[in-house]
Motif scaffolding. Structure first.
Motif, PDB file in Angstrom:
ATOM      1  N   LEU A 165      -6.703   0.407  -8.916  1.00 30.47           N
ATOM      2  CA  LEU A 165      -7.769   0.083  -7.971  1.00 30.47           C
ATOM      3  C   LEU A 165      -9.090  -0.137  -8.685  1.00 30.47           C
ATOM      4  O   LEU A 165      -9.885  -1.008  -8.304  1.00 30.47           O
ATOM      5  CB  LEU A 165      -7.901   1.199  -6.925  1.00 30.47           C
TER       6      LEU A 165
ATOM      7  N   HIS B 283      -2.669  -6.866  -8.819  1.00 31.80           N
ATOM      8  CA  HIS B 283      -1.866  -6.562  -7.631  1.00 31.80           C
ATOM      9  C   HIS B 283      -0.817  -7.638  -7.368  1.00 31.80           C
ATOM     10  O   HIS B 283       0.314  -7.318  -6.992  1.00 31.80           O
ATOM     11  CB  HIS B 283      -2.778  -6.427  -6.408  1.00 31.80           C
TER      12      HIS B 283
ATOM     13  N   ARG C 136       0.844  -1.212   0.000  1.00 30.69           N
ATOM     14  CA  ARG C 136       0.000   0.000   0.000  1.00 30.69           C
ATOM     15  C   ARG C 136       0.876   1.257   0.000  1.00 30.69           C
ATOM     16  O   ARG C 136       0.559   2.246  -0.673  1.00 30.69           O
ATOM     17  CB  ARG C 136      -0.913   0.003   1.214  1.00 30.69           C
TER      18      ARG C 136
ATOM     19  N   GLY D 253      -9.527  -3.596  -7.799  1.00 28.54           N
ATOM     20  CA  GLY D 253     -10.112  -3.468  -6.475  1.00 28.54           C
ATOM     21  C   GLY D 253      -9.071  -3.312  -5.378  1.00 28.54           C
ATOM     22  O   GLY D 253      -7.881  -3.097  -5.630  1.00 28.54           O
ATOM     23  N   ASP D 254      -9.538  -3.397  -4.152  1.00 27.45           N
ATOM     24  CA  ASP D 254      -8.673  -3.267  -2.985  1.00 27.45           C
ATOM     25  C   ASP D 254      -7.693  -4.437  -2.959  1.00 27.45           C
ATOM     26  O   ASP D 254      -8.100  -5.597  -3.038  1.00 27.45           O
ATOM     27  CB  ASP D 254      -9.533  -3.287  -1.722  1.00 27.45           C
ATOM     28  N   PRO D 255      -6.385  -4.167  -2.841  1.00 27.47           N
ATOM     29  CA  PRO D 255      -5.423  -5.287  -2.817  1.00 27.47           C
ATOM     30  C   PRO D 255      -5.658  -6.264  -1.676  1.00 27.47           C
ATOM     31  O   PRO D 255      -5.262  -7.428  -1.777  1.00 27.47           O
ATOM     32  CB  PRO D 255      -4.063  -4.587  -2.705  1.00 27.47           C
ATOM     33  N   ALA D 256      -6.324  -5.830  -0.604  1.00 31.96           N
ATOM     34  CA  ALA D 256      -6.580  -6.742   0.514  1.00 31.96           C
ATOM     35  C   ALA D 256      -7.480  -7.901   0.100  1.00 31.96           C
ATOM     36  O   ALA D 256      -7.473  -8.959   0.742  1.00 31.96           O
ATOM     37  CB  ALA D 256      -7.202  -5.980   1.679  1.00 31.96           C
ATOM     38  N   ARG D 257      -8.277  -7.707  -0.956  1.00 26.80           N
ATOM     39  CA  ARG D 257      -9.196  -8.755  -1.390  1.00 26.80           C
ATOM     40  C   ARG D 257      -8.547  -9.735  -2.365  1.00 26.80           C
ATOM     41  O   ARG D 257      -9.173 -10.691  -2.813  1.00 26.80           O
ATOM     42  CB  ARG D 257     -10.413  -8.101  -2.043  1.00 26.80           C
ATOM     43  N   THR D 258      -7.275  -9.491  -2.717  1.00 28.50           N
ATOM     44  CA  THR D 258      -6.578 -10.384  -3.624  1.00 28.50           C
ATOM     45  C   THR D 258      -6.363 -11.742  -2.965  1.00 28.50           C
ATOM     46  O   THR D 258      -6.003 -11.820  -1.785  1.00 28.50           O
ATOM     47  CB  THR D 258      -5.208  -9.776  -4.004  1.00 28.50           C
TER      48      THR D 258
ATOM     49  N   ASP E 240       0.780   4.133  -2.871  1.00 32.71           N
ATOM     50  CA  ASP E 240       0.504   5.545  -2.581  1.00 32.71           C
ATOM     51  C   ASP E 240       1.556   6.477  -3.184  1.00 32.71           C
ATOM     52  O   ASP E 240       1.335   7.695  -3.228  1.00 32.71           O
ATOM     53  CB  ASP E 240       0.420   5.767  -1.074  1.00 32.71           C
TER      54      ASP E 240
ATOM     55  N   ARG F 209      -2.699   5.080  -9.799  1.00 31.56           N
ATOM     56  CA  ARG F 209      -3.204   4.342  -8.627  1.00 31.56           C
ATOM     57  C   ARG F 209      -4.679   4.037  -8.781  1.00 31.56           C
ATOM     58  O   ARG F 209      -5.134   2.913  -8.528  1.00 31.56           O
ATOM     59  CB  ARG F 209      -2.949   5.167  -7.360  1.00 31.56           C
ATOM     60  N   GLN F 210      -5.448   5.016  -9.213  1.00 28.03           N
ATOM     61  CA  GLN F 210      -6.892   4.808  -9.358  1.00 28.03           C
ATOM     62  C   GLN F 210      -7.196   3.805 -10.463  1.00 28.03           C
ATOM     63  O   GLN F 210      -8.154   3.034 -10.363  1.00 28.03           O
ATOM     64  CB  GLN F 210      -7.586   6.149  -9.646  1.00 28.03           C
TER      65      GLN F 210
END
Length: 1011
Positions: free
Chosen positions: A446, A512, A431, A450-455, A435, A442-443
């Motif tokens: 995303l 990601h 992250r 999507g959110d990298p946490a959901r990878t 940033d 970056r957008q």
């Protein structure tokens, strides 16, 4: 600023940068002078002296004295205004005294801000009829060759030792980066790009050493950087900022110095925003001098680092781009200075075709090549243990691949972490990196992923979320698969429908997991270099500019500034060029598999024997039975279909069919066939290596050898028409094996065979693959890699020995003169074959253009297409194609053939000049509308009328109707059909599949490249 009292005109030619005038204006204004600059071609030829009216002094700066005098002869002859010809070789003046003109000339020709300040102070005094200022310093003499530094008291030094003494360097020289710059940068006060690089390099504790010249003659660079031949060079890395005009001379010097050379280009067509919006990045007209020629000289990692700021055309650094150049230079210097045993290396292998068991690349045996490479590295001092036995190694590597193809990815990744077969990269670190990217980049990531946490590659490990990076760690070598470009959804399935059929530029951004893997390679274990096995991966094929990429284009986002060494198959020059230009790689060529004549398998051998039995058999029932058997076997082996003969025709005209069949069997037997896979750095088996040499020697040797070994003259063409397992028993093979022995005396052979076998001995040595691992290690040590043009060894023996850095060639030479003659013959043969088969000249043909083929054959396909249309190239004296011209119908001797050209994305990038010439050729052929049998003109008229009926205006309809070249959109590659054809499980049936494939092809390849 005093009010302007005098107007001063500078007349220059285009070798003088426009930005110089802005600096001169600023320096002149405090002295009451207004400066204007005009390029020679903006002044009407043969103007009178009125062109200089209103100016108080005129100065001409150009080395092209004859051109200027021819253009302005009358104006110069009748000029009454004070005037100086600013030439160090042939100065001239009027209206100034010698005491004024000589120092003015000295100030100007030496250049630089300090000298120009003196120039304008003295000029203002002369214009005001005042004596020269008492405190006017003498001109600062700037040598033609020297070292520049923006903080030096006198800006320049005559040589490198003097510069290093000023820097206080004694025995322990810090990392030193030499920057090659034109002296004109000093002359024009255009050192902003250089000064920026100096600051970035020295901020990190190294020495930046800009070396300037007026296009150094051969040998000068070596003398500057290595004044003492008994000592190593006085620099570690070279950054080139010069145009490459003497590639051969530079190549020789770079080889002798052994220093790696990278390049910083400036964008010449606008500011940073214009470059950012430019899909090409580097224009096609600049490719020969800023890509092709530098690559030939051995320069790698050619980047855009500056742009041209409007309205004054100042050269201004692009910060992120300049930083990438500085960081790569320093990374190469670290490779030279860091002991091998302390270096951390990553080795990434390509997983293609996709599958959890596949360890493959183009004709390279990955597991065995890993073993040979690890052994060579260990012998060179790298901290790498022996690899596990082959089967165990394969099993471990397949475990690394498994999560990418499983519904149980998180569980498998956790198990790999537990077993030490994966490395964690904290999600928080990813992250942080995300940033740092521009908001738009970056957008886009995303929005697409999507959110990298959901990878699914993110798992909980030791209390924090991490990306689990599959890798096999062996000492200081990490072996890992290149991650996939597609990301599974929550159900573990890749959305192939979207990936294959609905890809856009944003959709093509890597996921990601892909970027996190490369981030771990760069930072997670502080790897010093990345080795990529093998031909080819995906990083260099990510979307973005065609050339001159931004650091925020996906290929650069992934690779960053880590040095990349890329073993690449020697016969794929086109895609190796992509690895260099978009992958920042130093390529290390490796051999193709050994090559041998295909021979004949058992059933074809039996058929060949029957053929000879029929030829020698007397007329009668036995011969009739053999004839029947031949026809039956030819049908069974589908040879009738291959040869486009019907059973009835073969039976009726059996003698002609037999001749055709006989020739076809010989062609099959002599076809070159690869044998197995190549192991990097290891020689092929003796039997296979010898067969490769035999193929390189070709048919003249085969016939000479067979004749010498006692084969009848009538049987010479039968030499290789044997069972492939008996190839080692053939006369040429046995002779070659015998005389490759060093103690064999070639003088006992006939002269033609002596020449063949002397050549064979050279090629046998050239097939030593040991140079591959030596080349890899040299690149890992941060040393210059000599360059070589690739190709398969049969067609281009000069591609050997391998282990060198592959380069393409100057695309402006396509087609070469030899390719043109061969292409004309091929086109006429094609037309004759069509006439024989169909009874008429073809009206329209399609030609597929591939970069790899063009580089292999120097433009033979382009030559065919041009000659089919009845158009021929126009070459300049240097062999570059500068235009095309129509061949008159009477000279052509046949109707023109319409040609539609489909170009791959790589071809579009590598040969924009050839596309332009082919488009012009189609236009010329289309406009030859007075020829009643001209299919190009007829089709153009028909399409133009159709488009006008559909609402297009006259000009648009004409341009579209004359267009014959189609390819993919700029920045994208491939039709997608190869992957789509494998996705049959997404189709409802064949009709839907055909529809999808057709629409996919049209959507990807619909982009027109026309007049």
């Amino acid at each position: 600023t005093p009010s302007a009292r005098h107007r001063v005109l500078f007349v220059v030619t285009h070798n003088v940068p426009r930005g110089k005038f802005h600096h001169l204006e600023l320096l002149a204004a405090p002295h009451g002078l207004t400066v204007e600059g005009r390029y020679l071609d903006s002044i009407p030829a043969q103007s009178g002296p009125e062109v200089f009216r209103g100016y108080d002094a005129v100065f001409i700066e150009s080395p092209l004295e004859q051109d200027v005098r021819a253009h302005l002869g009358r104006a110069l002859t009748e000029l009454q205004t004070p005037f100086i010809w600013l030439s160090a070789q042939h100065p001239a003046w009027q209206g100034f005294t010698d005491e004024q003109a000589k120092p003015l000339l000295a100030y100007y020709v030496n250049g630089g801000a300090r000298n120009f300040e003196g120039f304008f102070r003295l000029l203002a005094s002369a214009m005001d009829h005042q004596p020269a200022p008492a405190d006017l310093p003498p001109p600062l003499e700037i040598p033609q060759v020297g070292v520049y530094h923006p903080q030096a008291p006198d800006l320049v030094f005559p040589d490198v030792p003097a510069f290093l003494r000023w820097r206080g360097v004694t025995d322990q020289r810090p990392p030193t980066i030499a920057i090659l710059m034109h002296r004109q940068y000093l002359d024009s006060i255009e050192t902003g790009m250089i000064d920026d690089l100096v600051a970035r390099i020295e901020k990190q504790g190294a020495i930046a050493m800009p070396i300037f010249d007026r296009m150094l003659p051969k040998g000068s660079l070596r003398q500057l950087l290595r004044p003492d031949e008994n000592q190593p060079p006085l620099a570690d890395v070279i950054i080139n900022t010069q145009i490459m005009l003497n590639a051969e001379g530079r190549r020789s010097e770079f080889t002798e110095l052994g220093l790696p050379v990278i390049q910083a280009n400036r964008y010449r067509h606008g500011d940073a925003a214009a470059w950012q919006a430019d899909a090409q990045g580097l224009s096609m007209m600049e490719v020969p001098f800023f890509l092709a020629q530098p690559e030939y000289a051995g320069i790698t990692d050619i980047q855009i680092s500056a742009a041209t700021r409007k309205p004054h055309d100042d050269v201004v650094a692009i910060p992120a781009q300049a930083q990438a150049v500085a960081d790569r230079a320093l990374a190469l210097a670290r490779l030279q200075r860091k002991p091998a045993g302390q270096q951390q290396l990553a080795l990434m292998f390509w997983n293609y075709p996709a599958g959890e068991k596949n360890l493959s690349s183009s004709y390279m045996n990955i597991p065995r090549s890993l073993g040979s490479t690890a052994d060579a590295l260990r012998e060179a001092g790298y901290d790498i243990p022996s690899l596990p036995p082959e089967e165990e190694l394969i099993t471990r590597l397949q475990r690394l691949l498994a999560p990418a193809y499983s519904h149980e990815r998180p569980a498998l990744l956790k198990q790999l972490l537990a077993d030490g077969l994966a490395a964690p990269l904290p999600l928080a670190r990813y992250r942080q990196w995300l940033d740092t990217l521009p908001e738009a980049t970056r957008q886009a990531l995303l929005s697409r992923w999507g959110d990298p946490a959901r990878t699914l590659s993110v798992v909980d490990w030791q209390g924090e979320p991490v990306f689990a990076i599959p890798r096999l760690q062996l000492g200081k070598l990490a072996i890992l698969p290149q991650p996939g470009r597609a990301e599974p959804g929550p159900d573990g399935n890749i959305d192939r429908e979207k990936a294959l059929y609905h890809s856009t530029r944003a959709d093509a951004l890597p996921p990601h997991t892909y970027l996190a893997t490369y981030l771990w390679v760069r930072e997670g274990a502080a790897h010093d270099a990345l080795i990529h096995f093998g031909t080819h991966g995906t990083q260099e094929w990510l979307p973005g500019k065609e050339r001159g990429l931004s650091v925020y284009d996906p290929p650069m986002l992934a690779i960053g500034n880590i040095p990349v060494i890329y073993p690449y198959i020697v016969d794929n020059v086109g895609e190796a060029t992509q690895a260099r230009r978009r992958g920042r790689a130093v390529t290390v060529s490796h051999q193709t598999p050994p090559l041998r004549p295909a021979g004949l398998h058992q059933r074809l051998t039996e058929l060949h024997d029957l053929l000879h039995q029929w030829l020698s058999q007397e007329e009668g029932a036995v011969k009739d039975q053999i004839r029947t058997d031949i026809l039956a076997r030819a049908k069974q082996e589908r040879l009738l279909a291959d040869l486009e003969w019907t059973e009835e025709r073969a039976r009726t005209d059996f003698s002609a069919f037999l001749d055709t069949l006989h020739a076809h069997l010989h062609e099959l037997a002599e076809t070159i066939q690869p044998v197995g896979l190549h192991t990097f750095g290891q020689n092929a088996q003796e039997e296979h290596r010898l067969a490769t040499v035999m193929m390189m020697l070709g048919k003249p040797f085969l016939e000479a050898a067979a004749r010498h070994m006692g084969e009848p003259q009538t049987e010479l063409d039968e030499t290789l028409a044997v069972d492939y397992q008996q190839m080692i028993d053939t006369s040429p093979y046995r002779l070659l094996k015998r005389y490759l022995q060093p103690d064999a005396d070639l003088r006992e052979l006939p002269e033609p065979l002596q020449a063949h076998l002397a050549q064979a001995r050279q090629w046998w040595q050239a097939l030593d693959a040991g140079g591959e691992t030596r080349g890899l290690i040299a690149a890992l040590q941060g040393r210059y890699r000599p360059t070589a043009y690739g190709g398969d060894p049969v067609r281009n023996p000069d591609a050997l020995p391998t282990g060198r850095n592959l380069y393409g060639f100057d695309p402006s030479r396509v087609p070469t003169r030899h390719a043109w003659e061969a292409g004309k013959q091929a086109a006429e043969k094609l037309i004759a074959a069509h006439r024989q088969q169909h009874g008429r000249t073809p009206a329209k043909l399609a030609v597929s253009l591939w970069s790899v083929e063009t580089m292999r054959h120097q433009g033979l396909l382009e030559a065919q297409a041009l000659w089919l249309m009845g158009v021929e190239p126009v070459w300049d004296e240097g062999g570059r194609v500068i235009d095309v011209k129509l061949v008159p119908r009477e000279q052509l001797g046949r109707p023109r053939v319409d040609v539609v050209l489909s170009a791959t994305g790589l071809y579009r990038d590598h040969f924009p000049n050839a596309i332009r010439q082919l488009a012009r050729a189609a236009q010329l052929a289309a406009e030859a509308d007075r020829e009643p049998d001209n299919a190009v003109a007829a089709n153009t008229a028909r399409i133009q009328a159709l488009l006008k009926d559909r609402g297009l205006d006259e000009d648009s309809a004409r341009d579209a109707a004359q267009t014959r070249i189609f390819s993919s959109e700029q920045g994208l590659y491939g039709s997608g059909l190869d992957d789509a054809a494998l996705a049959t499980d997404t189709w409802e049936g064949k009709n839907e599949g055909d529809h999808k494939l057709a629409n996919l092809y049209l959507s990807r390849m619909q982009y027109a490249y026309g007049p």
